[in-house]
Design an enzyme around this catalytic site. Sequence first.
Site, PDB file in Angstrom:
ATOM      1  N   CYS A 356       6.106 -12.333  21.247  1.00 28.84           N
ATOM      2  CA  CYS A 356       6.853 -11.091  21.476  1.00 28.84           C
ATOM      3  C   CYS A 356       7.017 -10.285  20.179  1.00 28.84           C
ATOM      4  O   CYS A 356       6.074  -9.640  19.746  1.00 28.84           O
ATOM      5  CB  CYS A 356       8.170 -11.383  22.171  1.00 28.84           C
ATOM      6  SG  CYS A 356       8.738  -9.952  23.101  1.00 28.84           S
ATOM      7  N   HIS A 482       6.427 -14.222  26.987  1.00 18.72           N
ATOM      8  CA  HIS A 482       7.041 -15.474  26.512  1.00 18.72           C
ATOM      9  C   HIS A 482       6.529 -16.642  27.358  1.00 18.72           C
ATOM     10  O   HIS A 482       7.246 -17.098  28.271  1.00 18.72           O
ATOM     11  CB  HIS A 482       8.566 -15.402  26.669  1.00 18.72           C
ATOM     12  CG  HIS A 482       9.229 -14.388  25.799  1.00 18.72           C
ATOM     13  ND1 HIS A 482       9.831 -14.707  24.611  1.00 18.72           N
ATOM     14  CD2 HIS A 482       9.396 -13.052  25.959  1.00 18.72           C
ATOM     15  CE1 HIS A 482      10.345 -13.612  24.060  1.00 18.72           C
ATOM     16  NE2 HIS A 482      10.094 -12.591  24.854  1.00 18.72           N
ATOM     17  N   GLU A 484       6.560 -19.614  26.828  1.00 18.98           N
ATOM     18  CA  GLU A 484       7.426 -20.808  26.727  1.00 18.98           C
ATOM     19  C   GLU A 484       8.357 -20.958  27.931  1.00 18.98           C
ATOM     20  O   GLU A 484       8.761 -22.064  28.270  1.00 18.98           O
ATOM     21  CB  GLU A 484       8.262 -20.772  25.435  1.00 18.98           C
ATOM     22  CG  GLU A 484       9.269 -19.627  25.304  1.00 18.98           C
ATOM     23  CD  GLU A 484       8.671 -18.366  24.696  1.00 18.98           C
ATOM     24  OE1 GLU A 484       7.426 -18.277  24.622  1.00 18.98           O
ATOM     25  OE2 GLU A 484       9.444 -17.469  24.305  1.00 18.98           O
TER      26      GLU A 484
END
Length: 511
Positions: A356, A482, A484
């Site tokens: 990001c 993102h 994750e």
Amino acid sequence: MFQVRGYSPTIIKIDPYLNVDAGTMNPYIHGEVFVTDDGGETDLDLGHYERFLNINLSKYNNITTGQIYKAVIEAERRGDYLGVCVQVVPHITDEIKRRIRMVGEKSGVDVVIVEVGGTVGDIEGLPFLEAIRQMRLEEGYENTLFVHVALVPILDVTGEQKTKPCQHSVNELRRIGIQPDIIVARCASPLMESAKRKIALFGNVPYNAVFTSYTVDCIYEVPLILDEQGMGSYIMRRLGLKDVKPDWSEWRGIVDSFRKCDRRIKVAMCGKYTMLADSYISINEALKHAGAKLGVHVDLNWIETELLEKNSSMVKSLANYDGIMVLPGFGVRGVEGKIRAVQFARENDIPFLGICFGFQMAVVEFARNVLGLKDANSTEVDPNTPHPVVDILPEQKGVEVKGGSMRLGAHKIILKDNTLVRALYGCSVVSERHRHRYEVNPKYWDALESSGLVFSGLSEDGRRVEFIEIKELRFFLASQSHPEFNSRPGRPSPPYLGFVKAALDYFEGRS
Ligand code: GLN
């Protein structure tokens, strides 16, 4: 414990603060802001729930005081309660119960687990405890179960497990009409027989309804240790659910994979909320998931990027790491340090992953040092930059409100053939979660691409850059999204798996 017995659960987190969501809070106040597929900016516990259960939750799974009061006050203004005096009981508590039930109905699950955050006795938590007290009456004893989690500290001088705080919090709960059915002691070590007896006696629960959540190496072990103590069977019996023999084999395999990491690599985590590891918890977990898959322990070394700005020997020390990450973030502080970290990774060919803001800083670094665009920047950092290579999203231009107004949640990404990221994912269309207001400025696309920055992923409409990479380097990847947030134990996120693998190869090539 429900899942391995064939039941489907969902989980709600209640945060008794007045913010409508966690999105406007600084990570130092509340840890990471987790993002759901449907664009909720939520408490980081939802991330844990998704990782433990391997399900996708919605923004409705995080209830705050702010949301409840906002809804009730809006209803009052609309005239929904005409003629009535609007009160905490029943109007606020009704709205809380309505939302809990709505999540259960919408997700069609067997069980809704509701975590009431905070501590018993908090003023702001009271309406929520009152609401769950009422729910027992309405749903029936056999359909509801209260679990009280209490801290049992160990005195460092005598080594004694102190049950007093737990006795007090149970008393506090009973005062407001909630008698726990189960007490879980959060204690560094398993409860001693005498402590367990005391908790049962003073807490007014059967001895076999007291369990310990003791400290374990790997957080994913927690359900295993609780079930070993009989908690799963106790809950099933109490709720009248058939207690089939649980099948933990898959989960146990995952937990073992975390234990079997014999090698060790070091990753430099460059960001500005580095004093609190919880600020980036999903990233930390994604790296762990990837490491476990590869049998390598990933050491996270926190680097405050503001310090990189003042200290060039600190920049050089980045050479000691097997991989460099530049983390998400907002605002000006530490930005130049982030850009230096990217530059060091690129020029020294150290595996790099930018997420990001880290992605945006990688674009800025490339524009400055490869394209030679002096003072290139993001307009978030420098509104007057001569080269706004990262600029505000067009649809964000008129947006004044700060809460819930970014580009949020899951969006499809189209991956280009013959790129690193396409190979990592193994498919050409993926969905990842987003949380940003800025993007690569389309005016600079041609210049960046013709100088060797590969736009390996674009949004579905082809209008925004989602992934960048540099072909000649061993691993240089950055993502506007993102990934994750979609990483799960046993199912690591592909960009993270690729990054950890590259860092491991780099480490082994050097040693
Ligand atoms: N501040 C940047 C933006 O708003 C990046 C946000 C982030 O890292 N989550 O676009």
